[in-house]
Design an enzyme around this catalytic site. Structure first.
Site, PDB file in Angstrom:
ATOM      1  N   GLY A   1     -13.499 -39.984  -4.192  1.00 29.23           N
ATOM      2  CA  GLY A   1     -12.565 -39.749  -5.286  1.00 29.23           C
ATOM      3  C   GLY A   1     -11.959 -38.358  -5.290  1.00 29.23           C
ATOM      4  O   GLY A   1     -11.544 -37.859  -6.334  1.00 29.23           O
ATOM      5  N   SER A   2     -11.850 -37.747  -4.116  1.00 35.00           N
ATOM      6  CA  SER A   2     -11.298 -36.385  -4.118  1.00 35.00           C
ATOM      7  C   SER A   2      -9.806 -36.386  -4.482  1.00 35.00           C
ATOM      8  O   SER A   2      -9.323 -35.453  -5.137  1.00 35.00           O
ATOM      9  CB  SER A   2     -11.547 -35.687  -2.772  1.00 35.00           C
ATOM     10  OG  SER A   2     -10.799 -36.281  -1.751  1.00 35.00           O
TER      11      SER A   2
ATOM     12  N   HIS B   1      -1.851 -42.902   2.080  1.00 35.59           N
ATOM     13  CA  HIS B   1      -2.378 -43.306   3.390  1.00 35.59           C
ATOM     14  C   HIS B   1      -2.480 -42.046   4.262  1.00 35.59           C
ATOM     15  O   HIS B   1      -1.549 -41.235   4.281  1.00 35.59           O
ATOM     16  CB  HIS B   1      -1.424 -44.325   4.021  1.00 35.59           C
ATOM     17  CG  HIS B   1      -1.927 -44.847   5.322  1.00 35.59           C
ATOM     18  ND1 HIS B   1      -2.915 -45.808   5.404  1.00 35.59           N
ATOM     19  CD2 HIS B   1      -1.611 -44.522   6.604  1.00 35.59           C
ATOM     20  CE1 HIS B   1      -3.173 -46.055   6.688  1.00 35.59           C
ATOM     21  NE2 HIS B   1      -2.394 -45.291   7.423  1.00 35.59           N
TER      22      HIS B   1
HETATM   23  C1  GRF Z   1      -7.975 -40.807   1.665  1.00 36.73           C
HETATM   24  O1  GRF Z   1      -7.975 -40.358   2.986  1.00 36.73           O
HETATM   25  C2  GRF Z   1      -6.791 -41.712   1.427  1.00 36.73           C
HETATM   26  O2  GRF Z   1      -5.691 -41.408   2.222  1.00 36.73           O
HETATM   27  C3  GRF Z   1      -7.311 -43.057   1.800  1.00 36.73           C
HETATM   28  O3  GRF Z   1      -8.668 -43.045   1.400  1.00 36.73           O
HETATM   29  C4  GRF Z   1      -9.157 -41.720   1.363  1.00 36.73           C
HETATM   30  C5  GRF Z   1      -9.738 -41.490   0.016  1.00 36.73           C
HETATM   31  O4  GRF Z   1     -10.465 -40.307  -0.077  1.00 36.73           O
HETATM   32  N1  GRF Z   1      -6.514 -44.085   1.211  1.00 36.73           N
HETATM   33  P1  GRF Z   1     -10.962 -39.778  -1.497  1.00 36.73           P
HETATM   34  O5  GRF Z   1     -11.886 -40.851  -2.072  1.00 36.73           O
HETATM   35  O6  GRF Z   1      -9.771 -39.535  -2.343  1.00 36.73           O
HETATM   36  O7  GRF Z   1     -11.727 -38.530  -1.182  1.00 36.73           O
END
Ligand code: GRF
Length: 200
Positions: A16-17, A113
């Site tokens: 969830g960063s 993405h």
């Molecule tokens: C990110 O790399 C995003 O592009 C992809 O999933 C990942 C999610 O990372 N769709 P986080 O959970 O937001 O850290």
């Protein structure tokens, strides 16, 4: 501009960063929107814990809880309607959003993405597989893309992109780290622009 804040649902499956980056940016930039729901297929993940710590409603919803995919889609729609959600932000949601939800939220669902679409997108292109493919293709740059979500994986209209260089000694992991840092700038910026267009 409307004085009502747009109510956002964030769909997540992992750390969830990006969700956190958006949450902080909405406050810092005083945008006319608030995250009121975190929906996840995982009851316990970084995103859901962050939502709980910050008083955001959480919904753990998986297909296995329902008798059919149609029921799953209906349950998802019910949650979204109960919370009067205006826009869905996909931030690392590792499931396909049911077509019925995509249809009900036409042009109201955005995703990020970790590559420069239309390259390196589609089914199976997620996480480290994306960065491995970028390196194997000998690309000199990669980046991230924010796009609208339609019924096909990674095929919706591109809203904004941000580039990062691919370095000669990059591994999929080092590239992933640099792209993720770029996502944390791109996603809030793209959401801000998208909201401004919606709220005109
Ligand atoms: C990110 O790399 C995003 O592009 C992809 O999933 C990942 C999610 O990372 N769709 P986080 O959970 O937001 O850290």
């Amino acid at each position: 501009m409307s004085t009502h804040k747009t109510r956002l649902a964030v769909f997540c499956s992992g750390s969830g960063s990006n969700f956190q980056a958006i949450f902080h940016a909405l406050k810092k930039k005083q945008l006319n929107a608030e995250i009121v729901l975190c929906l996840s297929n995982r009851a316990h993940c970084g995103a859901m814990e962050f939502a709980r710590r910050n008083g955001i409603a959480t919904v753990h919803l998986t297909e296995k809880q329902l008798n059919s995919f149609d029921d799953f889609a209906a349950a998802m729609l019910r949650c979204l309607r109960e919370q009067s959600i205006g826009i869905i932000v996909l931030a690392g949601y590792m499931r396909k959003v049911p077509d019925a939800v995509v249809a009900a939220f036409h042009d109201k669902i955005i995703n990020i993405h970790p590559a420069l679409l239309p390259k390196f997108g589609g089914e199976g292109m997620y996480g480290i597989y994306v960065h491995t493919a970028v390196l194997e293709a000998g690309e000199t740059e990669s980046g991230a893309t924010v796009h609208l979500v339609n019924e096909e994986y990674d095929k919706g209209k591109i809203l904004m992109q941000r580039h990062v260089a691919v370095l000669p000694d990059d591994t999929p992991e080092t590239l992933a780290e640099r792209v993720l840092a770029c996502e944390h700038i791109l996603y809030p910026d793209a959401l801000e622009k998208f909201l401004a267009e919606q709220q005109l």
